[in-house]
Design an enzyme around this catalytic site. Structure first.
Site, PDB file in Angstrom:
ATOM      1  N   LYS A 187     -27.763  13.732 -35.370  1.00 31.29           N
ATOM      2  CA  LYS A 187     -28.677  13.632 -34.233  1.00 31.29           C
ATOM      3  C   LYS A 187     -30.153  13.644 -34.664  1.00 31.29           C
ATOM      4  O   LYS A 187     -30.480  14.070 -35.766  1.00 31.29           O
ATOM      5  CB  LYS A 187     -28.402  14.765 -33.234  1.00 31.29           C
ATOM      6  CG  LYS A 187     -26.993  14.695 -32.654  1.00 31.29           C
ATOM      7  CD  LYS A 187     -26.740  13.398 -31.886  1.00 31.29           C
ATOM      8  CE  LYS A 187     -25.406  13.361 -31.186  1.00 31.29           C
ATOM      9  NZ  LYS A 187     -24.329  12.746 -31.983  1.00 31.29           N
TER      10      LYS A 187
HETATM   11  C1  LIG Z   1     -22.792  11.045 -26.366  1.00 27.30           C
HETATM   12  C2  LIG Z   1     -22.348  12.325 -27.008  1.00 27.30           C
HETATM   13  N1  LIG Z   1     -21.999  13.343 -26.213  1.00 27.30           N
HETATM   14  C3  LIG Z   1     -21.605  14.527 -26.713  1.00 27.30           C
HETATM   15  C4  LIG Z   1     -21.532  14.735 -28.070  1.00 27.30           C
HETATM   16  C5  LIG Z   1     -21.011  16.053 -28.576  1.00 27.30           C
HETATM   17  O1  LIG Z   1     -21.941  16.767 -29.310  1.00 27.30           O
HETATM   18  P1  LIG Z   1     -21.441  17.866 -30.377  1.00 27.30           P
HETATM   19  O2  LIG Z   1     -20.835  17.128 -31.526  1.00 27.30           O
HETATM   20  O3  LIG Z   1     -22.691  18.599 -30.737  1.00 27.30           O
HETATM   21  O4  LIG Z   1     -20.465  18.724 -29.691  1.00 27.30           O
HETATM   22  C6  LIG Z   1     -21.887  13.709 -28.945  1.00 27.30           C
HETATM   23  C7  LIG Z   1     -21.808  13.955 -30.401  1.00 27.30           C
HETATM   24  O5  LIG Z   1     -21.741  13.186 -31.247  1.00 27.30           O
HETATM   25  C8  LIG Z   1     -22.294  12.463 -28.400  1.00 27.30           C
HETATM   26  O6  LIG Z   1     -22.626  11.445 -29.194  1.00 27.30           O
END
Ligand SMILES: Cc1ncc(COP(=O)(O)O)c(C=O)c1O
Length: 377
Positions: A187
């Site tokens: 990210k």
């Molecule tokens: C669009 C989207 N939503 C939610 C997430 C979930 O985030 P995390 O991996 O921090 O749980 C991601 C992670 O890659 C994502 O790309």
């Protein structure tokens, strides 16, 4: 660089390597030396700094973007029998959290231009069971929020891609009931793992804060007001994110340059088009997603992806439609047809994009794409 005869890279170009340096290493070392490893002063500072950056009243740091969305749904009291409308073009976590609270995910189709949720499709799917809308700002382009807000339901934004995004001049973060960010390794602001809930609702901030721990209380006296999920962010990770937030504008300038290079190159390639970006909004440039039209580009997305891998260029897919993945396909027969999402799921390809990439890296990716396109057309 010659257009048709690139020199194949001798090393594989990673799709999204993290842009971390000595400052992050030093911040982690300092935290370890401080003796405070779990949630503490650095997590608190991160919350304050992000609240200012996102222009939101409250920010709660949590263990992941998934946890951020999950805890918000729990805090909103969403559960069995309820429905939450979301986008099929997202990472499965967005739908998974709806399942985790016992509710039913209802997928609304996306717009062909930017693959963000189509508000007209959302409106058609609202029933008396609908308890929230969970839209996604795909790739860093904010979705159309006004027509979602007018539906009068809680809106929880999945802003995993949207740390730097704004919507019609207002920063994404304090606009809807809650906005959830991810600090995952790829990210724009990373801690390796982590997440944030931004909200102007004190009740939601308080609810999420309670839910992300096991218990509440100071010192040796404690109590359980609600059984928490232990999804708090450690200071070790918060320390990384604090440094990353300092670098966000510098990193953005690099992303902007890479995106401009891709835009210029892709404009010359028939059948390969980037997702639309709305000039009224600030895009986070989290991903550079192109759609590959197999008719005009001479090959499918999958063929492009393996040909690029053969040139030592890593790519990724954002996203396969969630309702087509096994678990969802078997349990949630679609409420409505999702033709735009289904076509897009077969055509999207994300090109390498990270501030850790040099201009030469991006030129390598472009040269490989040009060569592969020339081969297929
Ligand atoms: C669009 C989207 N939503 C939610 C997430 C979930 O985030 P995390 O991996 O921090 O749980 C991601 C992670 O890659 C994502 O790309």
């Amino acid at each position: 660089m010659s257009k048709l005869s690139p020199v194949k890279r001798t090393t594989f170009l990673g799709f999204q390597p993290p842009a971390v340096g000595d400052e992050e290493v030093e911040a982690v070392a300092e935290t370890l030396r401080s003796g405070w490893l779990t949630t503490g002063p650095r997590a608190e500072e991160l919350e304050q700094r992000f609240a200012a950056y996102l222009e939101a009243d409250h920010v709660v740091a949590v263990g992941s973007g998934t946890a951020a969305m999950h805890l918000v749904l729990v805090a909103l009291g969403i559960g069995p029998g309820d429905e939450v409308i979301t986008s099929p073009i997202t990472w499965p976590a967005t739908a998974n959290v709806i399942v985790h609270v016992g509710a039913t995910p209802v997928f609304a189709d996306v717009r062909d231009s930017d693959l963000n949720i189509d508000p007209a499709c959302v409106a058609e799917l609202v029933t008396e069971r609908t308890k929230a809308i969970l839209p996604v700002h795909l790739a860093g382009q904010s979705c159309d929020l006004d027509p979602l807000w007018v539906l009068g339901l809680p809106v929880v934004e999945d802003a995993a891609h949207a740390v730097e995004s704004s919507y019609r001049g207002r920063k994404i973060g304090g606009l809807s009931d809650a906005t959830c960010f991810s600090l995952y390794a790829t990210k724009n602001v990373t801690a390796g793992e982590g997440g944030l809930v931004a909200t102007n609702r004190a009740d939601l901030a308080e609810g999420v804060r309670d839910l992300c721990l096991t218990r509440r209380g100071d010192g040796s006296v404690y109590d359980v007001g609600v059984p928490g999920y232990k999804a708090n962010l450690s200071d070790v990770l918060a320390a990384i994110a604090l440094v990353q937030l300092e670098k966000v504008d510098r990193h953005r300038a690099i992303r902007e340059r890479h995106v401009a290079a891709y835009d210029a190159a892709v404009a010359e390639l028939d059948g390969i088009e980037p997702l639309a970006r709305d000039p009224r909004d600030t895009h986070a440039y989290h991903l550079y997603v192109v759609r590959i039209d197999p008719e005009r580009a001479g090959a499918t997305r999958d063929e492009y992806q393996s040909a690029l891998a053969g040139e030592n260029i890593g790519t990724s897919i954002h996203f396969l439609p969630v309702h087509r993945l096994s678990w969802y396909r078997e349990r949630f027969p679609g409420r409505a047809p999702l033709p735009v999402a289904e076509r897009a799921g077969a055509e999207v390809l994300s090109l390498p994009l990270s501030p850790a990439h040099s201009d030469a890296d991006i030129q390598d990716a472009i040269a490989a794409l040009q060569a592969v396109h020339a081969r297929f057309t």
